[in-house]
Design a protein around this motif. Sequence first.
Motif, PDB file in Angstrom:
ATOM      1  N   ALA A 197     -11.008  -3.387   4.980  1.00 14.33           N
ATOM      2  CA  ALA A 197     -11.044  -1.985   5.396  1.00 14.33           C
ATOM      3  C   ALA A 197      -9.629  -1.488   5.652  1.00 14.33           C
ATOM      4  N   LEU A 198      -9.425  -0.208   5.480  1.00 11.86           N
ATOM      5  CA  LEU A 198      -8.141   0.395   5.824  1.00 11.86           C
ATOM      6  C   LEU A 198      -8.347   1.802   6.342  1.00 11.86           C
ATOM      7  N   GLN A 199      -7.372   2.261   7.103  1.00 13.62           N
ATOM      8  CA  GLN A 199      -7.307   3.651   7.527  1.00 13.62           C
ATOM      9  C   GLN A 199      -6.312   4.374   6.622  1.00 13.62           C
ATOM     10  N   PHE A 200      -6.594   5.628   6.319  1.00 11.26           N
ATOM     11  CA  PHE A 200      -5.696   6.373   5.449  1.00 11.26           C
ATOM     12  C   PHE A 200      -5.604   7.825   5.895  1.00 11.26           C
ATOM     13  N   GLU A 201      -4.484   8.430   5.561  1.00  9.93           N
ATOM     14  CA  GLU A 201      -4.259   9.840   5.846  1.00  9.93           C
ATOM     15  C   GLU A 201      -4.266  10.585   4.515  1.00  9.93           C
ATOM     16  N   ARG A 202      -5.274  11.417   4.314  1.00 11.62           N
ATOM     17  CA  ARG A 202      -5.430  12.090   3.018  1.00 11.62           C
ATOM     18  C   ARG A 202      -4.185  12.874   2.623  1.00 11.62           C
ATOM     19  N   ALA A 203      -3.578  13.566   3.573  1.00 10.94           N
ATOM     20  CA  ALA A 203      -2.455  14.451   3.252  1.00 10.94           C
ATOM     21  C   ALA A 203      -1.233  13.688   2.759  1.00 10.94           C
ATOM     22  N   ARG A 204      -1.159  12.396   3.037  1.00 11.25           N
ATOM     23  CA  ARG A 204       0.011  11.614   2.654  1.00 11.25           C
ATOM     24  C   ARG A 204      -0.202  10.841   1.354  1.00 11.25           C
ATOM     25  N   LEU A 205      -1.381  10.982   0.729  1.00  8.80           N
ATOM     26  CA  LEU A 205      -1.641  10.333  -0.555  1.00  8.80           C
ATOM     27  C   LEU A 205      -1.555  11.366  -1.669  1.00  8.80           C
ATOM     28  N   SER A 206      -0.922  10.994  -2.766  1.00  8.97           N
ATOM     29  CA  SER A 206      -0.686  11.946  -3.846  1.00  8.97           C
ATOM     30  C   SER A 206      -1.150  11.362  -5.177  1.00  8.97           C
ATOM     31  N   LYS A 207      -1.160  12.218  -6.211  1.00  7.25           N
ATOM     32  CA  LYS A 207      -1.519  11.747  -7.549  1.00  7.25           C
ATOM     33  C   LYS A 207      -0.601  10.620  -8.001  1.00  7.25           C
ATOM     34  N   GLY A 208       0.673  10.696  -7.641  1.00 11.14           N
ATOM     35  CA  GLY A 208       1.625   9.683  -8.065  1.00 11.14           C
ATOM     36  C   GLY A 208       1.363   8.306  -7.498  1.00 11.14           C
ATOM     37  N   ASP A 209       0.596   8.233  -6.402  1.00 11.34           N
ATOM     38  CA  ASP A 209       0.299   6.936  -5.797  1.00 11.34           C
ATOM     39  C   ASP A 209      -0.603   6.081  -6.683  1.00 11.34           C
ATOM     40  N   PHE A 210      -1.386   6.705  -7.568  1.00 19.21           N
ATOM     41  CA  PHE A 210      -2.243   5.930  -8.458  1.00 19.21           C
ATOM     42  C   PHE A 210      -1.394   5.032  -9.361  1.00 19.21           C
ATOM     43  N   ALA A 211      -0.508   5.621 -10.124  1.00 18.73           N
ATOM     44  CA  ALA A 211       0.323   4.849 -11.042  1.00 18.73           C
ATOM     45  C   ALA A 211       1.259   3.918 -10.286  1.00 18.73           C
ATOM     46  N   ALA A 212       1.804   4.381  -9.170  1.00 23.37           N
ATOM     47  CA  ALA A 212       2.762   3.580  -8.412  1.00 23.37           C
ATOM     48  C   ALA A 212       2.132   2.316  -7.843  1.00 23.37           C
ATOM     49  N   HIS A 213       0.826   2.335  -7.647  1.00 23.35           N
ATOM     50  CA  HIS A 213       0.167   1.189  -7.034  1.00 23.35           C
ATOM     51  C   HIS A 213      -0.904   0.571  -7.938  1.00 23.35           C
ATOM     52  N   GLY A 214      -0.833   0.870  -9.238  1.00 23.82           N
ATOM     53  CA  GLY A 214      -1.634   0.166 -10.219  1.00 23.82           C
ATOM     54  C   GLY A 214      -3.111   0.492 -10.219  1.00 23.82           C
ATOM     55  N   ILE A 215      -3.482   1.689  -9.789  1.00 23.25           N
ATOM     56  CA  ILE A 215      -4.877   2.116  -9.801  1.00 23.25           C
ATOM     57  C   ILE A 215      -5.040   3.212 -10.860  1.00 23.25           C
ATOM     58  N   GLU A 216      -5.907   2.979 -11.833  1.00 23.62           N
ATOM     59  CA  GLU A 216      -6.139   3.991 -12.867  1.00 23.62           C
ATOM     60  C   GLU A 216      -7.050   5.079 -12.317  1.00 23.62           C
ATOM     61  N   ALA A 217      -6.653   6.319 -12.517  1.00 28.09           N
ATOM     62  CA  ALA A 217      -7.461   7.459 -12.072  1.00 28.09           C
ATOM     63  C   ALA A 217      -8.250   7.994 -13.256  1.00 28.09           C
TER      64      ALA A 217
ATOM     65  N   LEU B  76       0.825  -1.202   0.000  1.00 30.16           N
ATOM     66  CA  LEU B  76       0.000   0.000   0.000  1.00 30.16           C
ATOM     67  C   LEU B  76       0.861   1.254   0.000  1.00 30.16           C
ATOM     68  N   PRO B  77       0.291   2.378  -0.416  1.00 28.35           N
ATOM     69  CA  PRO B  77       1.022   3.649  -0.311  1.00 28.35           C
ATOM     70  C   PRO B  77       1.280   3.998   1.148  1.00 28.35           C
ATOM     71  N   GLU B  78       2.286   4.828   1.377  1.00 31.97           N
ATOM     72  CA  GLU B  78       2.491   5.370   2.708  1.00 31.97           C
ATOM     73  C   GLU B  78       1.242   6.163   3.100  1.00 31.97           C
ATOM     74  N   GLY B  79       0.862   6.062   4.339  1.00 30.13           N
ATOM     75  CA  GLY B  79      -0.345   6.750   4.768  1.00 30.13           C
ATOM     76  C   GLY B  79      -1.560   5.860   4.797  1.00 30.13           C
ATOM     77  N   CYS B  80      -1.418   4.582   4.371  1.00 30.59           N
ATOM     78  CA  CYS B  80      -2.515   3.615   4.439  1.00 30.59           C
ATOM     79  C   CYS B  80      -2.143   2.492   5.393  1.00 30.59           C
ATOM     80  N   LEU B  81      -3.065   2.123   6.259  1.00 30.19           N
ATOM     81  CA  LEU B  81      -2.864   1.029   7.194  1.00 30.19           C
ATOM     82  C   LEU B  81      -4.054   0.109   7.112  1.00 30.19           C
ATOM     83  N   VAL B  82      -3.830  -1.130   6.703  1.00 35.26           N
ATOM     84  CA  VAL B  82      -4.924  -2.087   6.625  1.00 35.26           C
ATOM     85  C   VAL B  82      -5.388  -2.421   8.029  1.00 35.26           C
ATOM     86  N   LEU B  83      -6.692  -2.460   8.215  1.00 37.15           N
ATOM     87  CA  LEU B  83      -7.249  -2.889   9.495  1.00 37.15           C
ATOM     88  C   LEU B  83      -7.262  -4.412   9.536  1.00 37.15           C
ATOM     89  N   ASP B  84      -8.193  -5.040   8.854  1.00 36.21           N
ATOM     90  CA  ASP B  84      -8.221  -6.490   8.736  1.00 36.21           C
ATOM     91  C   ASP B  84      -9.288  -6.887   7.722  1.00 36.21           C
TER      92      ASP B  84
END
Length: 246
Positions: free
Chosen positions: A37-57, A13-21
């Motif tokens: 489910a996961l917890q995430f911090e909005r400020a630590r997620l960026s546009k670059g995380d989409f391509a880096a983690h295989g999610i098309e925006a 996962l990107p930095e700023g995401c923590l899987v719950l279970d």
Amino acid sequence: MPSSSIADSMTPLPEGCLVLDDRCPWTTPLPNTQWVALQFERARLSKGDFAAHGIEAPFSIRQAAPKRRAEFLAGRLCAREASKRLMGSPRIPGIDENKAPLWPQGLVGSITHSGTLAAAIVASVHHYQSIGLDAEAMMNIQRAERLAPRILTPVERDWLDALPLERRGAFVTQVFSLKESLFKALFPLVGVRFYFQDAELAQWEPESSQVSLRLRKNLSLAWPAGSRVQGQYTLLGSHLLSVIAL
């Protein structure tokens, strides 16, 4: 803390995401479904995380505010992990013209996010027609009283008025969330928009997590006024979760 099973096998996962279970949060389990489910911090997620983690925006998401982009990314990460655990390979829903998830062939599911929580639930079309999932932060009494006239039908308002003051925020939150889940479950099937006053609790007991909802509006031949569906809700940390699985 993540469960050992999901922590050992999940996609990074990107930095700023923590899987719950991936353990079912519902009092009555939903067979043949997979939840993540996961917890995430909005400020630590960026546009670059989409391509880096295989999610098309999609274009609409690339142009959206950072808050919306982060929510979309976190929700799709949950959906990908849930589908991987259910089907053996990851599948990521697109986005349809109504901005709802467009699930790959063979899958149904639902995605939700609230505050720092994102979650998804998926199932095979062989087991479910549709699923609606919603997460909400618990309302305080002031917000609940302000929103109650828009959310509650007269029957539901009678239930609210009979409750002690300290339980009213939870009740309005429950009804709000259940009706959001109902819309997510039914709209893909009927293609008709409906609103808070078009459905109501038909059965509700303060100590039970199981509820029955009744339509007050004709949505289709298969879903006329008076149709009933079963739902349930639970607490996960500071959030109330509801689900309706058809």
